[in-house]
Motif scaffolding. Structure first.
Motif: not given
Length: 443
Positions: A301-311, A316-319, A325-333
């Motif tokens: 039940a949790l897997q179906s609700r928390l599954a990643e957006n397939t698009f 591409l991101v979906d906030y 998900r906390l992505g990598n800091l860029s070298p500039e950051d």
């Protein structure tokens, strides 16, 4: 870059905390970089909570990637938006669901860390109750009626919620103690709200109520407290729970499953909008979320609700997804982060910088060569090494940064939470046999 000199107290708090690898209690704004879109997404959540809605986010990031710092930043923003916040780390003795007092222990920790804008360091429970009582007294004077009648009128709708009647009785008891100067009665009411009563007999003798906060009703109690927070004039209630990987590490399958069921209940309430003015921020590692044998994904039940957006692929991101998900800091950051740490180390005085921009770039290049991509994914080790470098430069004026940069020893952040997996010195992962899900057998 931050302008103006930095107080010695704030400077020492930030530097000492970062050097130990923990998040500073104050001064996070001095070193905040990146995470712009993630922060905007959370601000939208906080606005929704303030308008009477609800929200839940799973903040997922690698070990050492800045989850705890991000949660701390979110709490600071929530306080500015007039929300009440509470935070706690899950441990073997503090969980969402239990039968031996661990859930009540988590509730007590949340109440201990309750914060408002005027009390950002915790211990704000009495002032929240006091503010509610004071506003009821003010309304009673305006309407020329007894304040206790106003309190009971305001809390009447709580009787429809689980445990609401006794909750209202405890608040009324606090008012009676306030009105008559009975400090013991007020203290008893606060004790009950903190979840410090362990027997119903003690609670009945002190306050005349038949229930106490126990393992079975912790979440219901938090929902009741949210209503009190809103009636006291605050915008809403934000609960931050970190180190959820401790649920992933539970050896007992049934205990793990029961905690995941509680998370599902909270998730359903928040996504359906039935929790008014309540928000949850839950911090965990990718293993805690995605492991199909022990993580949240092991519960369908949790897997179906928390599954990643397939698009949301190929950059591409979906906030809007509950999982943030906390992505990598860029070298500039990372360059900006290290520059800010240099600025804080110098107490905000550019003339006191211990190494130039070229020194930071050389340090970054050295670290990148040593551990590669992981260097941008988990900045904690890098930050600790950089502060160690500054500390040595500060105390040994006879050497230059060029002498030290090449000697910096930095290793990839190893995740100790990958239990029962054990990481050997050569980087290989060895699976331990101590796992209740698999048993050896012989024909």
């Amino acid at each position: 870059m931050t302008n103006g000199l930095i107080k010695a107290k704030d400077r020492d708090t930030v530097i000492q905390s970062l050097q130990a690898g923990v998040v500073p209690r104050r001064g996070q704004h001095l070193i905040q970089v990146g995470r712009v879109e993630e922060t905007k997404a959370v601000i939208r959540d906080l606005d929704r909570i303030a308008e009477g809605g609800s929200a839940i986010r799973f903040v997922i990031g690698e070990y050492g990637s800045g989850k705890t710092f991000f949660l701390s930043l979110v709490r600071a923003i929530a306080l500015e938006k007039k929300l009440v916040t509470a935070h706690a780390d899950l441990t073997p003795d503090r969980r969402l669901h239990a039968t031996s007092g661990q859930a009540r222990s988590l509730y007590a920790e949340l109440m201990q860390n309750l914060s408002t804008r005027t009390k950002p360091d915790g211990g704000a429970l009495p002032s929240v109750v006091e503010r509610f009582v004071t506003s009821a007294m003010s309304e009673g004077r305006d309407r020329d009626i007894d304040p206790e009648a106003v309190i009971r009128e305001r809390l009447a709708h709580l009787s429809e919620m689980v445990g609401g009647y006794d909750f209202a009785e405890v608040i009324a008891a606090y008012w009676r103690g306030h009105d008559s100067g009975d400090e013991a009665l007020k203290a008893s009411a606060i004790r009950w709200l903190r979840g410090e009563y362990t027997t119903r007999t003690d609670a009945r003798n002190a306050l005349g109520v038949r229930t106490i906060v126990d393992d079975a009703n912790v979440y219901d109690q938090l929902k009741l407290f949210t209503q009190l927070v809103r009636l006291a004039g605050y915008s809403g209630f934000l609960i931050c729970l970190d180190e959820l990987v401790n649920l992933y590490k539970l050896a007992n399958t049934q205990a793990r499953r029961s905690n995941y069921e509680q998370i599902l209940r909270i998730l359903n309430d928040c996504l359906q909008g039935t929790s008014v003015g309540l928000g949850f921020m839950l911090g965990g590692t990718p293993d805690f979320l995605m492991d199909t044998r022990r993580g949240l994904y092991s519960y369908p039940a949790l897997q179906s609700r928390l599954a990643e957006n397939t698009f949301a692929v190929n950059g591409l991101v979906d906030y809007n997804n509950p999982v943030l998900r906390l992505g990598n800091l860029s070298p500039e950051d990372l360059f900006v982060l290290l520059s800010k740490i240099r600025h804080v180390f110098a107490s905000g005085d550019p003339d006191q910088y211990l190494l130039p921009d070229a020194g930071i770039q050389a340090f970054m290049a050295h670290c990148s060569q040593r551990i590669g991509d992981a260097y941008f994914r988990t900045p904690r080790n890098t930050v600790k090494a950089f502060i160690d470098l500054l500390s040595v430069l500060d105390q040994n004026k006879q050497i230059t940064w060029t002498d030290l940069v090449a000697r910096v020893n930095i290793t990839t952040e190893a995740n100790p939470d990958l239990l029962p997996a054990q990481i050997q010195g050569n980087g290989k992962v060895v699976i331990s046999a101590e796992d209740d899900d698999l048993a050896s057998f012989r024909l």
